[in-house]
Design an enzyme around this catalytic site. Structure first.
Site, mmCIF file in Angstrom:
data_model
loop_
_atom_site.group_PDB
_atom_site.id
_atom_site.type_symbol
_atom_site.label_atom_id
_atom_site.label_comp_id
_atom_site.label_asym_id
_atom_site.label_seq_id
_atom_site.Cartn_x
_atom_site.Cartn_y
_atom_site.Cartn_z
ATOM 1 N N TYR A 154 20.490 -6.274 10.359
ATOM 2 C CA TYR A 154 19.482 -5.784 9.415
ATOM 3 C C TYR A 154 19.900 -6.066 7.961
ATOM 4 O O TYR A 154 19.105 -6.538 7.154
ATOM 5 C CB TYR A 154 19.289 -4.283 9.655
ATOM 6 C CG TYR A 154 18.206 -3.634 8.837
ATOM 7 C CD1 TYR A 154 16.860 -3.803 9.155
ATOM 8 C CD2 TYR A 154 18.526 -2.832 7.742
ATOM 9 C CE1 TYR A 154 15.866 -3.185 8.407
ATOM 10 C CE2 TYR A 154 17.534 -2.209 6.989
ATOM 11 C CZ TYR A 154 16.209 -2.391 7.334
ATOM 12 O OH TYR A 154 15.233 -1.784 6.579
ATOM 13 N N LYS A 158 18.009 -8.370 5.209
ATOM 14 C CA LYS A 158 17.488 -7.812 3.953
ATOM 15 C C LYS A 158 18.176 -8.420 2.734
ATOM 16 O O LYS A 158 17.572 -8.519 1.655
ATOM 17 C CB LYS A 158 17.617 -6.287 3.964
ATOM 18 C CG LYS A 158 16.745 -5.614 5.034
ATOM 19 C CD LYS A 158 15.264 -5.920 4.816
ATOM 20 C CE LYS A 158 14.362 -5.127 5.738
ATOM 21 N NZ LYS A 158 12.938 -5.395 5.493
HETATM 22 P P1 NAP Z 1 8.109 1.432 10.700
HETATM 23 O O1 NAP Z 1 7.543 2.789 10.482
HETATM 24 O O2 NAP Z 1 8.985 1.191 11.888
HETATM 25 O O3 NAP Z 1 6.882 0.375 10.723
HETATM 26 C C1 NAP Z 1 7.140 -0.975 10.912
HETATM 27 C C2 NAP Z 1 5.867 -1.761 10.757
HETATM 28 O O4 NAP Z 1 6.193 -3.164 10.896
HETATM 29 C C3 NAP Z 1 4.816 -1.446 11.797
HETATM 30 O O5 NAP Z 1 3.554 -1.441 11.187
HETATM 31 C C4 NAP Z 1 4.929 -2.609 12.788
HETATM 32 O O6 NAP Z 1 3.701 -2.944 13.403
HETATM 33 C C5 NAP Z 1 5.312 -3.734 11.856
HETATM 34 N N1 NAP Z 1 5.939 -4.864 12.553
HETATM 35 C C6 NAP Z 1 7.115 -4.880 13.218
HETATM 36 N N2 NAP Z 1 7.348 -6.103 13.729
HETATM 37 C C7 NAP Z 1 6.293 -6.884 13.366
HETATM 38 C C8 NAP Z 1 5.948 -8.239 13.583
HETATM 39 N N3 NAP Z 1 6.750 -9.054 14.277
HETATM 40 N N4 NAP Z 1 4.790 -8.706 13.061
HETATM 41 C C9 NAP Z 1 3.976 -7.892 12.355
HETATM 42 N N5 NAP Z 1 4.250 -6.595 12.119
HETATM 43 C C10 NAP Z 1 5.401 -6.092 12.622
HETATM 44 O O7 NAP Z 1 8.960 0.944 9.455
HETATM 45 P P2 NAP Z 1 8.990 1.464 7.921
HETATM 46 O O8 NAP Z 1 10.058 2.465 7.814
HETATM 47 O O9 NAP Z 1 7.627 1.767 7.458
HETATM 48 O O10 NAP Z 1 9.546 0.145 7.198
HETATM 49 C C11 NAP Z 1 8.701 -0.797 6.548
HETATM 50 C C12 NAP Z 1 9.572 -1.817 5.844
HETATM 51 O O11 NAP Z 1 10.429 -1.158 4.904
HETATM 52 C C13 NAP Z 1 10.495 -2.591 6.778
HETATM 53 O O12 NAP Z 1 10.644 -3.917 6.330
HETATM 54 C C14 NAP Z 1 11.815 -1.855 6.634
HETATM 55 O O13 NAP Z 1 12.909 -2.675 6.974
HETATM 56 C C15 NAP Z 1 11.778 -1.494 5.172
HETATM 57 N N6 NAP Z 1 12.654 -0.366 4.835
HETATM 58 C C16 NAP Z 1 12.466 0.867 5.389
HETATM 59 C C17 NAP Z 1 13.317 1.906 5.044
HETATM 60 C C18 NAP Z 1 13.173 3.289 5.613
HETATM 61 O O14 NAP Z 1 14.056 4.116 5.332
HETATM 62 N N7 NAP Z 1 12.144 3.603 6.338
HETATM 63 C C19 NAP Z 1 14.380 1.670 4.155
HETATM 64 C C20 NAP Z 1 14.540 0.410 3.622
HETATM 65 C C21 NAP Z 1 13.672 -0.602 3.957
HETATM 66 P P3 NAP Z 1 3.402 -2.641 14.981
HETATM 67 O O15 NAP Z 1 3.554 -1.163 15.145
HETATM 68 O O16 NAP Z 1 2.024 -3.117 15.181
HETATM 69 O O17 NAP Z 1 4.445 -3.397 15.745
#
Ligand code: NAP
Length: 246
Positions: A154, A158
């Protein structure tokens, strides 16, 4: 305001992407809610936007699939005439210690998080160059900035997003296209919900503000980077993390 602008938000069926889609629609953008598997949840986001008087469309596409991304942007451009904002938000985790990490888990995370971001930039850039303008916002992470034990795949993906952001920013700046990254810290979504209480407590201890952020904190930053006010900002990584990576 983003009145009439067309915004594509990848991974917008839940979590941060959902909040970003809702926020951009509130600003007046026509929002394409991309999802991979969660159709019903994508539809729920669309309904929420429409109930509030906004415009949205759902779009299935696995962002790690190069030709599927080409097709998606071809079809969106044909339907809406332009793509003004791209938010590369889709992302996954498959955590594990380096010595035990399988090749599959490494590849899957790199394919979605890094290659997926490349794929979408690759095909949206064509249209944005034609338009002589656009905004690209990529979701990195505090893990990509600082590294994180148990997240070699990861963190690599990133950190890669940061390099990709800066290279794309340099290539596209003269065409009026800005490319920036956001590095969220720990944000309350399904991605962090699965962490054990011990890991959560350890994370909070490293956050000067002493709490996890909310998806709306990230959506606010996306809205700013997509706005006219951010027109002279490109190639930057904005940490939205309660002070974690200062
Ligand atoms: P999440 O709740 O797990 O949601 C992930 C989203 O990505 C879902 O809508 C999922 O869609 C979609 N997705 C996954 N694989 C995909 C693919 N191959 N093609 C298209 N869509 C895909 O994650 P989140 O926490 O909201 O995170 C969103 C972003 O922020 C990510 O890039 C994550 O790495 C980044 N981020 C998050 C955090 C945190 O603390 N939450 C911190 C730093 C960075 P489906 O459900 O349809 O598969």
């Amino acid at each position: 305001m983003l009145n009439g602008k067309v915004a594509v938000v990848t991974g917008a069926s839940r979590g941060i992407g959902r909040a970003v889609a809702i926020r951009l629609a509130k600003e007046g953008a026509i929002v394409i809610i991309n999802y991979n598997g969660s159709k019903e949840r994508a539809e729920a986001v669309k309904s929420e936007i429409e109930t509030a008087g906004g415009r949205a469309e759902i779009w299935q596409c696995n962002v790690s699939d190069y030709s599927a991304c080409e097709e998606m942007f071809k079809e969106i451009t044909a339907k809406f005439g332009s793509v003004d904002i791209l938010v590369n938000n889709a992302g996954i985790t498959k955590d594990g210690l380096l010595m035990k990490m399988s090749e599959e888990d490494y590849d899957a995370v790199l394919d979605t998080n890094l290659k997926g971001t490349f794929n979408c930039i690759r095909f949206v850039a064509r249209q944005m160059i034609k338009q002589r303008g656009g905004r690209i916002i990529n979701m990195s992470s505090v893990s990509g900035v600082l590294g994180n034990a148990g997240q070699a795949n990861y963190s690599a993906s990133k950190a890669g997003v940061i390099g990709l952001t800066k290279s794309a920013a340099r290539e596209l700046a003269s065409r009026g296209i800005t490319v920036n990254a956001i590095a969220p810290g720990f944000i309350n979504t399904e991605m962090t919900e699965v962490l054990s209480d011990k890991v959560k407590e350890g994370a909070v201890a490293q956050i000067p503000m002493g709490k996890f952020g909310e998806a709306e904190d990230i959506a606010n930053t996306v809205a700013f980077l997509a706005s006219e006010n951010a027109g002279y900002i490109t190639g930057q990584v904005i940490n939205v993390d309660g002070g974690m990576a200062m």
